[in-house]
Scaffold this motif. Structure first.
Motif, PDB file in Angstrom:
ATOM      1  N   UNK A 145       0.815  -1.206   0.000  1.00  0.00           N
ATOM      2  CA  UNK A 145       0.000   0.000   0.000  1.00  0.00           C
ATOM      3  C   UNK A 145       0.855   1.266   0.000  1.00  0.00           C
ATOM      4  N   UNK A 146       1.918   1.240   0.800  1.00  0.00           N
ATOM      5  CA  UNK A 146       2.839   2.379   0.891  1.00  0.00           C
ATOM      6  C   UNK A 146       4.102   1.975   0.132  1.00  0.00           C
ATOM      7  N   UNK A 147       4.130   2.292  -1.147  1.00  0.00           N
ATOM      8  CA  UNK A 147       5.143   1.752  -2.054  1.00  0.00           C
ATOM      9  C   UNK A 147       6.446   2.538  -1.973  1.00  0.00           C
ATOM     10  N   UNK A 148       7.564   1.795  -1.932  1.00  0.00           N
ATOM     11  CA  UNK A 148       8.877   2.428  -1.980  1.00  0.00           C
ATOM     12  C   UNK A 148       9.312   3.104  -0.706  1.00  0.00           C
ATOM     13  N   UNK A 149       8.717   2.746   0.430  1.00  0.00           N
ATOM     14  CA  UNK A 149       9.047   3.403   1.699  1.00  0.00           C
ATOM     15  C   UNK A 149       9.394   2.371   2.762  1.00  0.00           C
ATOM     16  N   UNK A 150      10.180   1.366   2.404  1.00  0.00           N
ATOM     17  CA  UNK A 150      10.457   0.269   3.338  1.00  0.00           C
ATOM     18  C   UNK A 150      11.177   0.752   4.597  1.00  0.00           C
ATOM     19  N   UNK A 151      12.138   1.654   4.447  1.00  0.00           N
ATOM     20  CA  UNK A 151      12.865   2.120   5.632  1.00  0.00           C
ATOM     21  C   UNK A 151      11.952   2.898   6.571  1.00  0.00           C
ATOM     22  N   UNK A 152      11.098   3.755   6.026  1.00  0.00           N
ATOM     23  CA  UNK A 152      10.163   4.498   6.865  1.00  0.00           C
ATOM     24  C   UNK A 152       9.199   3.545   7.555  1.00  0.00           C
ATOM     25  N   UNK A 153       8.761   2.511   6.850  1.00  0.00           N
ATOM     26  CA  UNK A 153       7.875   1.515   7.449  1.00  0.00           C
ATOM     27  C   UNK A 153       8.587   0.803   8.598  1.00  0.00           C
ATOM     28  N   UNK A 154       9.843   0.434   8.387  1.00  0.00           N
ATOM     29  CA  UNK A 154      10.630  -0.210   9.445  1.00  0.00           C
ATOM     30  C   UNK A 154      10.742   0.700  10.654  1.00  0.00           C
ATOM     31  N   UNK A 155      11.045   1.959  10.420  1.00  0.00           N
ATOM     32  CA  UNK A 155      11.202   2.906  11.529  1.00  0.00           C
ATOM     33  C   UNK A 155       9.880   3.129  12.255  1.00  0.00           C
ATOM     34  N   UNK A 202       8.860  10.047  19.995  1.00  0.00           N
ATOM     35  CA  UNK A 202      10.084   9.243  20.008  1.00  0.00           C
ATOM     36  C   UNK A 202      10.935   9.540  18.791  1.00  0.00           C
ATOM     37  N   UNK A 203      10.291   9.629  17.614  1.00  0.00           N
ATOM     38  CA  UNK A 203      11.041   9.875  16.375  1.00  0.00           C
ATOM     39  C   UNK A 203      10.298  10.888  15.520  1.00  0.00           C
ATOM     40  N   UNK A 204      11.058  11.562  14.675  1.00  0.00           N
ATOM     41  CA  UNK A 204      10.479  12.393  13.619  1.00  0.00           C
ATOM     42  C   UNK A 204      10.932  11.802  12.290  1.00  0.00           C
ATOM     43  N   UNK A 205       9.950  11.476  11.437  1.00  0.00           N
ATOM     44  CA  UNK A 205      10.243  10.791  10.184  1.00  0.00           C
ATOM     45  C   UNK A 205       9.769  11.601   8.995  1.00  0.00           C
ATOM     46  N   UNK A 206      10.334  11.318   7.844  1.00  0.00           N
ATOM     47  CA  UNK A 206       9.930  11.928   6.586  1.00  0.00           C
ATOM     48  C   UNK A 206       9.828  10.837   5.531  1.00  0.00           C
ATOM     49  N   UNK A 207       8.753  10.881   4.748  1.00  0.00           N
ATOM     50  CA  UNK A 207       8.608   9.919   3.660  1.00  0.00           C
ATOM     51  C   UNK A 207       9.323  10.405   2.404  1.00  0.00           C
ATOM     52  N   UNK A 208       9.089  11.662   2.051  1.00  0.00           N
ATOM     53  CA  UNK A 208       9.736  12.206   0.865  1.00  0.00           C
ATOM     54  C   UNK A 208       9.202  11.597  -0.418  1.00  0.00           C
TER      55      UNK A 208
END
Length: 320
Positions: free
Chosen positions: A20-30, A169-175
């Protein structure tokens, strides 16, 4: 006794979310690691990058109840936490729960809410409960807040103070994603080639995983590495406000979450290095930030700190 099969399902969770959220594996992991660490997540990114999609998809795959709140300047604290309502038939006031009484709460554009409403959310995030008319109401577990903020908008917003930023806890960006991933996104969403996500875990599974994450082994050398990295931020010449003791706990917790996602029961230095920027980027205040008007200074400082502090070469991988 911890069920190892639950941990093995985390890869299935990531794979399912990637549909569903394509190309964002690292953000998904985080995102998953932060959830396992028991922390809340701030997505600071431009509109349209998939933040809301990630939140709704995560709730679906983890089997959690989901609520969404659109923050606006006229949003009242009671509209978030709930209020007392008079029932004529019973001739008494009863508490009506607000959207915060869920398991995964998405607060869109949190910086558009007034400081008063932000404070009400802060109590829920920090204490896992809300107070209404002098009565404390405990929130359902597991409880996770995912908030979004648009870093470009400057009108009609109320920037989050450091005390509330520290609660995330974290601040994330998808980009932006690459060309192939954007084509796949259009095909699945616009052309109707999508599908329904399937639940992989449940609320009790998430609670069990969180309990397991707290027990993930951190060797003395790795713990010393975490502390030295955080202390080094306080001594950097470009840093006005370095990592606090709470930040040390946050880096440790997020590194434990990353270890669990990697299907390990111990933290390695790579986990710590991966955890440092998402955890500390929004907690540092540098002189460079005020001079340039951007947040790039914090990332630069953290990259320098990673180069300055020696990496432990020997550590206990298994707790005896």
């Amino acid at each position: 006794m911890f069920d190892q099969s639950i941990q093995s399902k985390l890869i299935q969770v990531i794979d399912e979310l990637e549909k569903k959220v394509i190309g964002q594996r690292q953000v998904i992991r985080h995102t998953l690691a932060a959830m396992l660490a028991g922390g809340h997540i701030l997505f600071e990114d431009i509109p349209g990058t998939g933040k809301t999609t990630l939140a709704t998809s995560l709730a679906r795959v983890l089997g959690l109840d989901f609520s969404r709140v659109q923050a606006t300047p006229d949003l009242l604290p009671s509209e978030l936490t709930g209020t007392m309502v008079f029932h004529p038939g019973k001739n008494e006031f009863q508490f009506r729960q607000g959207p915060v009484f869920t398991q995964l709460l998405l607060v869109d554009e949190i910086n558009r809410a007034t400081p008063r409403t932000q404070s009400a959310l802060l109590e829920a995030m920090a204490e896992q409960s809300v107070s209404v008319d002098g009565t404390s109401h405990v929130l359902r577990q597991p409880f996770l807040v995912m908030a979004t903020a648009n870093p470009i908008e400057s009108q009609g917003v109320f920037p989050l103070p450091e005390a509330q930023l520290d609660r995330f806890l974290v601040r994330l960006q998808l980009g932006y994603t690459n060309e192939a991933d954007e084509i796949a996104m259009v095909e699945r969403i616009r052309f109707g080639n999508g599908f329904e996500l399937q639940p992989i875990l449940s609320g009790p599974d998430v609670i069990e995983l969180r309990d397991f994450t707290r027990k993930v082994h951190v060797a003395p050398d790795v713990l010393q590495y975490i502390v030295r990295l955080c202390r080094q931020t306080r001594e950097h010449e470009q840093v006005e406000l370095g990592a606090s003791p709470r930040a040390v706990l946050a880096v440790t917790a997020f590194a434990q979450g990353l270890a669990v996602v990697a299907r390990r029961d111990y933290v390695i230095p790579d986990d710590v290095q991966e955890a440092l920027v998402p955890v500390l980027d929004h907690r540092l205040k540098t002189f460079t930030k005020w001079a340039r008007g951007t947040d790039t200074g914090e990332v630069d400082v953290l990259q320098e700190v990673l180069k300055q502090v020696p990496v432990p070469t020997e550590f206990a991988e298994v707790k005896h």
